[in-house]
Design an enzyme around this catalytic site. Structure first.
Site, PDB file in Angstrom:
ATOM      1  N   TYR A 440       0.821  -1.214   0.000  1.00 13.10           N
ATOM      2  CA  TYR A 440       0.000   0.000   0.000  1.00 13.10           C
ATOM      3  C   TYR A 440       0.856   1.266   0.000  1.00 13.10           C
ATOM      4  O   TYR A 440       2.072   1.213   0.099  1.00 13.10           O
ATOM      5  CB  TYR A 440      -1.042   0.009   1.101  1.00 13.10           C
ATOM      6  CG  TYR A 440      -0.654  -0.131   2.546  1.00 13.10           C
ATOM      7  CD1 TYR A 440       0.638   0.029   3.020  1.00 13.10           C
ATOM      8  CD2 TYR A 440      -1.652  -0.416   3.485  1.00 13.10           C
ATOM      9  CE1 TYR A 440       0.939  -0.084   4.354  1.00 13.10           C
ATOM     10  CE2 TYR A 440      -1.366  -0.534   4.835  1.00 13.10           C
ATOM     11  CZ  TYR A 440      -0.076  -0.363   5.268  1.00 13.10           C
ATOM     12  OH  TYR A 440       0.209  -0.464   6.603  1.00 13.10           O
ATOM     13  N   GLU A 441       0.168   2.395  -0.165  1.00 14.04           N
ATOM     14  CA  GLU A 441       0.818   3.698  -0.374  1.00 14.04           C
ATOM     15  C   GLU A 441       1.722   3.698  -1.610  1.00 14.04           C
ATOM     16  O   GLU A 441       2.750   4.365  -1.654  1.00 14.04           O
ATOM     17  CB  GLU A 441       1.630   4.124   0.859  1.00 14.04           C
ATOM     18  CG  GLU A 441       0.804   4.309   2.109  1.00 14.04           C
ATOM     19  CD  GLU A 441      -0.219   5.416   1.993  1.00 14.04           C
ATOM     20  OE1 GLU A 441      -0.055   6.290   1.120  1.00 14.04           O
ATOM     21  OE2 GLU A 441      -1.193   5.393   2.751  1.00 14.04           O
ATOM     22  N   GLY A 442       1.326   2.937  -2.623  1.00 15.90           N
ATOM     23  CA  GLY A 442       2.130   2.770  -3.833  1.00 15.90           C
ATOM     24  C   GLY A 442       3.021   1.566  -3.674  1.00 15.90           C
ATOM     25  O   GLY A 442       3.920   1.547  -2.839  1.00 15.90           O
TER      26      GLY A 442
END
Length: 587
Positions: A440-442
């Site tokens: 997550y978060e890229g």
């Protein structure tokens, strides 16, 4: 369950002896009242909270998980009480704007506390982390009305925050999002759409949740240039600013996940919900990335935190568990076997974990330093240079911290052998909780593409050259250090790899994607080598077991881990052909 002890001594070493943080804080008016005495008091109090309140809830929270019942999301037993203690003690506003009730402490300091919270209870840590990130976007881009209305109760912890980006059909490619925001006569907006994977999208910890939502106006340009950012509260406010009737926002379901089970990961439905524009129309992506740069560093700290607690549990186990004899002969001849700490392979695993954890902690402080300069320095040129450094280093911090953090949890589990696979020992939870941080978060692949394509190739390596020179300056200052030559060689490989991709990309655009993950790993190794050189230099001035252990860990890093740079360099310079030659139908 094994004990976790916050690494206060190492934190003090990094800030005080490696980076001389006092001097930096004193040089900027916004932080001139912060000193190491204050920092130590904060860490000691934070350690008590993490060790005594949060760690005991970690396994029970994983067992119970968040649950959705009757349209209400419930957190596990004990979470609400712990959150109230956390909020009432002022931890949520630790780095917040002092004009709206925050404490204004430097990021260099707050990253160390965040690591402790992630070590003690990663699921819990995500609730205040998202709130702090949402506050950052509001304070940077919101109107004065939005800031004065929403920031004080968020810093107090009475209201929480969330970040609503991803939709069922789009993740990384946000230009495809479908959530709509329709202007109203009163100047507000009505938002309609569905967001998925929303951390802390709903829960019972606070009386209100302030969602930051990406959406498109009816006349918005196509693609990412047409995205705006909106503040959408769970509950609307009355004229006195108190929570009133519910907004048209609801949690449709909770995701059933591999890990971080006590963190509510929600599908959020916006059905004509009232929202307020943050910043300018169609400039929402830039406003959201203000938050995401800090969030990506925070998620990187999740990797360090879980690597640290896994190391501590594994070290304690290795000192106590007896199995077989030392290859050099019995260490405990009066016992049936020796502690497994005597075996070279167990030491390999523990030293690898320790080298990555401590290198990451120092690099987190280094990135925090640049964030502080970019935000607080009185000289605009230095602020701009620091902002460029933050942009370059953020994808490395997020991806390398979480990759090495996950590796550390797997190694910690391996030290336990079969017991590491058993739930009661806690090691398998660390593995599961660490895995999401790479996604997550890229995803880390996207971070690598961002580093290679946008941060290095796009400017012809100019920003990287500035970073490389900083490392060379520190090498020159440590010219007598026995590891200076090894770091110089590894840095040279990174510079050559940078030149290769920048020049090759002009004829072969695929080389950026083909090289990016190997390049980021090479970059991360060199960055950690830089930190270990600085730490070894600082450790030479001290006496005692702490400083000896630091120097021995430095030797392990330079002799056993940094040589991997040669392999990553070779893989980068192999170009794109080995990756791209096979036709899709042959896969």
């Amino acid at each position: 369950m094994s004990e976790y002890k916050a690494p206060i001594r190492d934190i003090q070493f990094v800030l005080d002896e490696v980076f001389r943080a006092d001097e930096l804080w004193a040089s900027m008016p916004a932080t001139e009242d912060v000193n190491m005495e204050l920092a130590r008091a904060i860490y000691e109090e934070g350690a008590r909270l993490c060790e005594g309140e949060l760690l005991p809830l970690n396994r029970s929270g994983d067992e119970q998980g968040a649950r959705l019942e009757g349209g209400i999301v419930h957190t596990p037993e004990g979470f609400k009480e712990a959150y109230n203690t956390f909020a009432e003690s002022g931890w949520i506003g630790l780095g917040g704007d002092i004009n709206y009730g925050g404490q204004g402490l430097p990021k260099m300091l707050t990253v160390m506390f965040e690591e402790m919270v992630y070590s003690a209870n990663t699921s819990f840590a995500l609730y205040p982390a998202l709130t702090a990130g949402a506050c950052l976007s509001i304070v940077t881009h919101g109107s004065e009305t939005l800031k004065s209305t929403y920031l004080p109760p968020m810093y107090e912890g009475r209201w929480a925050g969330s970040m609503c980006l991803t939709e069922p059909h789009c993740g990384t490619d946000l230009g495809l999002l479908k959530t709509k925001a329709v202007p109203q006569e009163d100047g507000n907006y009505r938002l309609t759409g569905t967001k998925i994977f929303i951390t802390g999208g709903d829960h019972d910890l606070t009386e209100n949740i302030i969602h930051l939502v990406l959406a498109k106006l009816p006349d918005a340009p196509a693609g990412p240039r047409g995205i705006s950012l909106f503040l959408v509260p769970k509950r609307l406010l009355d004229e006195q600013g108190a929570c009133a009737e519910p907004n048209n926002v609801s949690c449709g379901s909770l995701e059933h996940k591999m890990g971080i089970k006590a963190s509510a990961t929600c599908v959020m439905n916006f059905d004509g919900a009232t929202g307020y524009l943050i910043g300018e129309p169609n400039k929402g992506l830039a406003a959201m990335f203000t938050m995401m740069n800090y969030e990506r560093l925070s998620i990187g700290l999740q990797g360090i935190g879980l690597g640290e607690v896994s190391y501590q549990f594994a070290r304690n186990y290795a000192l106590e568990r007896v199995q077989s004899r030392s290859p050099a002969g019995a260490v405990q001849p009066d016992q049936p076997a020796d502690p497994i700490i005597v075996h070279p392979d167990v030491r390999r695993m523990l030293l690898t974990m320790r080298a990555y954890n401590e290198g990451g902690r120092a690099f987190a402080a280094y990135v925090g330093m640049w964030l502080d300069i970019a935000k607080n320095h009185p000289d605009n040129e230095q602020k701009a240079n620091a902002a460029a450094m933050v942009a370059l280093l953020t994808p490395v911090a997020k991806a390398y911290f979480t990759d090495r953090g996950f590796d550390a949890t797997v190694l910690g589990q391996q030290v336990f052998g079969g017991h590491g696979y058993i739930r009661e020992w806690g090691m398998e939870q660390f593995v599961r909780d660490a895995r999401i941080a790479q996604i997550y978060e890229g995803t880390n692949g996207i971070q690598a593409l961002d580093l290679m394509g946008r941060k290095v190739v796009a400017d012809g390596g100019e920003a990287f050259a500035g970073y490389s020179q900083l490392i060379r300056d520190d090498i020159a200052s440590a010219s007598g250090n026995i590891y200076a030559a090894a770091l110089t060689q590894a840095l040279g490989k990174l510079e050559q790899a940078t030149d290769f991709v920048c020049s090759t990309a002009q004829q072969d655009p695929a080389v950026i994607g083909a090289a990016s993950c190997d390049y980021l790993n090479l970059f991360g190794l060199v960055a950690y080598g830089h930190m270990w050189l600085k730490m070894d230099q600082a450790a030479q001035t001290g006496a005692g077991d702490f400083y000896q252990a630091k120097q021995m860990t430095a030797k392990y890093f330079f002799d056993k881990l940094l040589p991997e740079a040669d392999a990553y360099y070779a893989k980068v310079c192999a170009g794109s052909a080995p990756t791209m030659a096979m036709p899709a139908e042959m896969f």
